[in-house]
Write an enzyme that holds these catalytic residues in place. Structure first.
Site, short mmCIF file in Angstrom:
data_model
loop_
_atom_site.label_atom_id
_atom_site.label_comp_id
_atom_site.label_asym_id
_atom_site.label_seq_id
_atom_site.Cartn_x
_atom_site.Cartn_y
_atom_site.Cartn_z
N LYS A 21 40.33 -61.03 51.76
CA LYS A 21 40.28 -59.71 52.39
C LYS A 21 39.60 -59.79 53.76
O LYS A 21 40.06 -59.23 54.75
CB LYS A 21 39.50 -58.77 51.46
CG LYS A 21 39.84 -57.30 51.64
CD LYS A 21 38.94 -56.41 50.82
CE LYS A 21 39.48 -56.08 49.45
NZ LYS A 21 38.53 -55.25 48.67
N PHE A 42 44.46 -27.07 46.31
CA PHE A 42 44.21 -27.70 45.00
C PHE A 42 44.64 -26.82 43.84
O PHE A 42 44.16 -26.95 42.72
CB PHE A 42 42.75 -28.18 44.86
CG PHE A 42 42.61 -29.57 45.42
CD1 PHE A 42 42.75 -29.80 46.77
CD2 PHE A 42 42.38 -30.66 44.59
CE1 PHE A 42 42.68 -31.07 47.30
CE2 PHE A 42 42.31 -31.95 45.10
CZ PHE A 42 42.46 -32.15 46.45
N CYS A 78 39.35 -41.99 42.18
CA CYS A 78 38.12 -41.19 42.19
C CYS A 78 38.07 -40.12 41.11
O CYS A 78 37.26 -40.20 40.19
CB CYS A 78 37.92 -40.54 43.56
SG CYS A 78 37.57 -41.75 44.83
N GLU A 131 30.20 -40.01 50.47
CA GLU A 131 31.40 -39.99 51.29
C GLU A 131 32.42 -39.10 50.61
O GLU A 131 32.58 -39.15 49.41
CB GLU A 131 31.91 -41.44 51.32
CG GLU A 131 33.08 -41.67 52.18
CD GLU A 131 32.76 -41.35 53.60
OE1 GLU A 131 31.81 -41.90 54.15
OE2 GLU A 131 33.50 -40.51 54.17
N PHE A 132 33.13 -38.30 51.41
CA PHE A 132 34.09 -37.39 50.79
C PHE A 132 35.51 -37.69 51.24
O PHE A 132 36.38 -36.83 51.19
CB PHE A 132 33.73 -35.94 51.14
CG PHE A 132 32.33 -35.58 50.72
CD1 PHE A 132 32.06 -35.24 49.40
CD2 PHE A 132 31.28 -35.62 51.62
CE1 PHE A 132 30.78 -34.94 48.99
CE2 PHE A 132 29.99 -35.31 51.23
CZ PHE A 132 29.73 -34.98 49.90
N LYS A 141 28.29 -35.29 45.26
CA LYS A 141 29.57 -36.01 45.27
C LYS A 141 30.34 -35.82 43.97
O LYS A 141 31.51 -35.44 43.97
CB LYS A 141 29.31 -37.49 45.54
CG LYS A 141 30.54 -38.36 45.51
CD LYS A 141 31.55 -37.94 46.56
CE LYS A 141 32.94 -38.40 46.25
NZ LYS A 141 33.27 -39.70 46.75
N ARG A 188 39.31 -38.59 51.81
CA ARG A 188 40.53 -38.54 51.00
C ARG A 188 41.44 -39.65 51.46
O ARG A 188 41.62 -39.84 52.67
CB ARG A 188 41.26 -37.20 51.22
CG ARG A 188 40.47 -35.98 50.83
CD ARG A 188 41.02 -34.75 51.53
NE ARG A 188 40.91 -34.84 52.98
CZ ARG A 188 41.51 -34.04 53.84
NH1 ARG A 188 42.33 -33.10 53.42
NH2 ARG A 188 41.35 -34.20 55.15
N ASN A 209 33.94 -33.60 43.23
CA ASN A 209 35.15 -34.15 42.61
C ASN A 209 35.43 -33.47 41.27
O ASN A 209 36.60 -33.24 40.92
CB ASN A 209 35.04 -35.67 42.46
CG ASN A 209 35.40 -36.38 43.77
OD1 ASN A 209 35.83 -35.72 44.72
ND2 ASN A 209 35.24 -37.67 43.82
N ARG A 264 46.15 -46.63 41.29
CA ARG A 264 45.14 -46.55 40.23
C ARG A 264 45.29 -45.22 39.48
O ARG A 264 45.34 -44.16 40.08
CB ARG A 264 43.72 -46.65 40.83
CG ARG A 264 43.37 -48.08 41.24
CD ARG A 264 42.02 -48.14 41.90
NE ARG A 264 42.02 -47.46 43.20
CZ ARG A 264 40.94 -47.26 43.94
NH1 ARG A 264 39.76 -47.67 43.52
NH2 ARG A 264 41.02 -46.64 45.11
C1 UDX Z 1 39.35 -37.34 46.18
C2 UDX Z 1 38.56 -36.21 46.88
O1 UDX Z 1 39.46 -35.22 47.38
C3 UDX Z 1 37.72 -36.80 48.00
O2 UDX Z 1 36.93 -35.79 48.62
C4 UDX Z 1 36.82 -37.88 47.43
O3 UDX Z 1 36.05 -38.49 48.42
C5 UDX Z 1 37.65 -38.94 46.69
O4 UDX Z 1 38.46 -38.31 45.70
P1 UDX Z 1 41.59 -38.69 46.73
O5 UDX Z 1 41.36 -39.47 45.48
O6 UDX Z 1 42.00 -39.42 47.97
O7 UDX Z 1 40.28 -37.87 47.12
O8 UDX Z 1 42.73 -37.63 46.37
P2 UDX Z 1 42.95 -36.05 46.40
O9 UDX Z 1 43.63 -35.67 47.65
O10 UDX Z 1 41.72 -35.34 46.04
O11 UDX Z 1 44.02 -35.93 45.23
C6 UDX Z 1 43.67 -36.33 43.89
C7 UDX Z 1 44.82 -36.16 42.96
O12 UDX Z 1 45.02 -34.77 42.68
C8 UDX Z 1 46.18 -36.67 43.41
O13 UDX Z 1 46.77 -37.38 42.34
C9 UDX Z 1 46.94 -35.45 43.77
O14 UDX Z 1 48.33 -35.62 43.59
C10 UDX Z 1 46.39 -34.45 42.77
N1 UDX Z 1 46.51 -33.04 43.18
C11 UDX Z 1 45.89 -32.60 44.31
C12 UDX Z 1 47.24 -32.14 42.40
O15 UDX Z 1 47.78 -32.53 41.34
N2 UDX Z 1 47.32 -30.85 42.77
C13 UDX Z 1 46.72 -30.37 43.90
O16 UDX Z 1 46.85 -29.17 44.18
C14 UDX Z 1 45.99 -31.28 44.70
#
Ligand code: UDX
Length: 444
Positions: free
Chosen positions: A37, A258, A269, A154-155, A213, A157, A217, A339
């Site tokens: 990596k 969401f 996550c 960290e938040f 955090k 996405r 989530n 994942r």
């Molecule tokens: C998430 C958090 O949003 C982020 O702030 C944190 O730091 C890490 O975890 P991420 O894992 O990149 O980020 O994905 P996210 O955009 O939150 O989506 C998570 C899952 O929810 C996806 O599988 C997405 O398809 C699903 N989702 C999202 C839905 O099923 N419906 C929605 O309305 C929104």
């Protein structure tokens, strides 16, 4: 003012943070134990898909402001501020978080700190970890109290990681109030650009910062499972969850984000964070406080099963030998991350039930093939749907949303489609003669 920073762990979080910090003007060194990596990153190559990151990485590897190493001594020598961005995956055989990477990072770095240094943890950890690590750093570091640890969750996405790093919507900093040291002053220098734009910063104690955090989530996961639970009721009554989500979403207290009903959440996550949160609450003797998260997890898992059952119903009760095209493998669009991906899970279950499954994903196929080498992967959506008895849209990539139902209709054996993300223009598909099913929708 330019600071000398290190980022320990160069996965999605660490690699993006390292490149982002270089873009903000700092000198950065990234550390990982994975030599391959590090070699790729040093060549300016991002080992995963994240829009905008390859350009940023190359820019700063070329400018000399960003470099990578596998040698922790180089890191200790170079940087004054160390970010911990290693993974905290779900424990094998348990709900808790595997802390071995975080612990190893501290155990290797702290004994090398011979001059004042700040460590800022970014990884998602069980509450109580930061206090334990702060103590451990003081014990191990030759510089003693001058090695100080704070927590700076960290938040970011996936898919928006660069934007979230360069322009975060808020900053959170956990500091031990009994022992604040220079942590806040240094963090404010590191994030000076964001703070100049009046980005809100919450400075709090270590436990609160850690909990922020996981709470964020857990809230997002709960919101998704809430609308998916309502989708189940919609299906039982002929109501439409998308109209419902629009209507409740206009209430500012609720908000439309969401509330996308569909196959539910996956990724590195949300699923593991709610489980680790429950596990930690159990250890703290307050497991009842988070029992509802078990239900959040259950609703979410049921979505995948539900789509498999819908497919079976659509195919007249027989999955064996049916030709099914699954569009999507990544857990969400603009990511190659599979994942705990709902899409890949559905594809795998259908495959195990004897269906001929062809999967296409614009970026996630190499990772998907590592998890499910026996699935059939197609190079294009057109290739995946050819002669299919059923199409399932499982990840809402824009390429799939833009498919022309008339063109696709010419390729398939039967015009049946399950829109697992409620992302297609349903009327157009129905008008083109398709048997269209959404989740929790009129047509479900
Ligand atoms: C998430 C958090 O949003 C982020 O702030 C944190 O730091 C890490 O975890 P991420 O894992 O990149 O980020 O994905 P996210 O955009 O939150 O989506 C998570 C899952 O929810 C996806 O599988 C997405 O398809 C699903 N989702 C999202 C839905 O099923 N419906 C929605 O309305 C929104």
């Amino acid at each position: 003012m330019s600071e000398r920073l290190s980022v320990i762990g160069t996965g999605y979080l660490g690699a993006t943070h390292a490149a982002g910090m270089a873009e903000l003007g700092h000198e950065v060194i990234g550390l990982d134990i994975d030599a391959e990596k590090i070699e790729r990153l040093s060549r300016g190559e991002v080992p995963f898909y994240e829009p905008g990151l390859p350009e940023l990485l190359r820019k700063h590897v070329d400018s000399g402001r960003l470099r990578f190493t596998t040698d922790v001594r180089e890191v200790a020598e170079f940087a004054d501020v160390h970010f911990i961005g290693v993974g905290t995956p779900q424990l094998k055989g348990g709900y808790g978080a595997d802390m071995s990477y975080v612990d190893a990072a501290i155990e290797s770095l702290a004994p090398l700190l011979t001059r004042p240094a700040i460590i800022l943890g970014k990884s998602t950890v069980p509450v109580g970890t930061a206090a334990r690590l702060a103590e451990r750093v003081r014990e191990l570091a030759p510089v003693g109290d001058e090695a100080q640890l704070g927590w700076n969750p960290e938040f970011l996405r996936e898919g928006f990681a660069v934007e979230d790093t360069l322009r975060p919507d808020r900053l959170v900093l956990g500091v031990d109030p009994a022992n604040p040291g220079r942590i806040e002053e240094v963090a404010r220098r590191v994030y000076a650009q964001a703070l100049a734009r009046e980005t809100p910063i919450v400075v709090t104690d270590l436990a609160t910062a850690e909990l922020v955090k996981v709470s964020a989530n857990a809230f997002l996961a709960t919101k998704i499972s809430f609308i998916n639970a309502v989708a189940e009721v919609c299906e039982a009554t002929g109501a439409d969850v998308k109209d419902l989500a629009d209507a409740i979403g206009y209430d500012e207290r609720i908000g439309r984000k969401f509330l996308g009903a569909g196959l539910g959440f996956g990724g590195g996550c949300l699923p593991k964070d709610i489980r680790a949160f429950m596990a930690r609450a159990g250890e703290l003797g307050v497991d009842e406080a988070l029992t509802f998260l078990r239900e959040v997890d259950n609703v979410n898992r049921r979505r995948r099963q539900h789509v498999v059952q819908m497919a079976e119903r659509e195919l007249g009760g027989k999955l064996a030998d049916a030709k099914i095209a699954v569009l999507g493998a990544a857990f969400k669009p603009d990511s190659d991350d599979v994942r705990d991906s709902p899409a890949l899970d559905v594809a795998g279950q259908l495959h195990l039930a004897g269906a001929h499954v062809r999967v296409h994903d614009p970026e996630g196929m190499a990772n998907a093939a590592k998890v499910w080498p026996t699935l059939d992967f197609a190079d294009s959506p057109e290739d995946a749907v050819r002669d299919a008895d059923l199409i399932i849209v499982a990840t809402e990539w824009k390429q799939f949303r833009a498919l022309d139902p008339n063109v696709v209709g010419e390729l398939v054996a039967h015009k049946r489609i399950i829109d697992g993300r409620n992302c297609l223009p349903a009327e157009e598909w129905i008008a083109a003669g398709w048997d269209y099913r959404g989740l929790g929708r009129h047509s479900a």
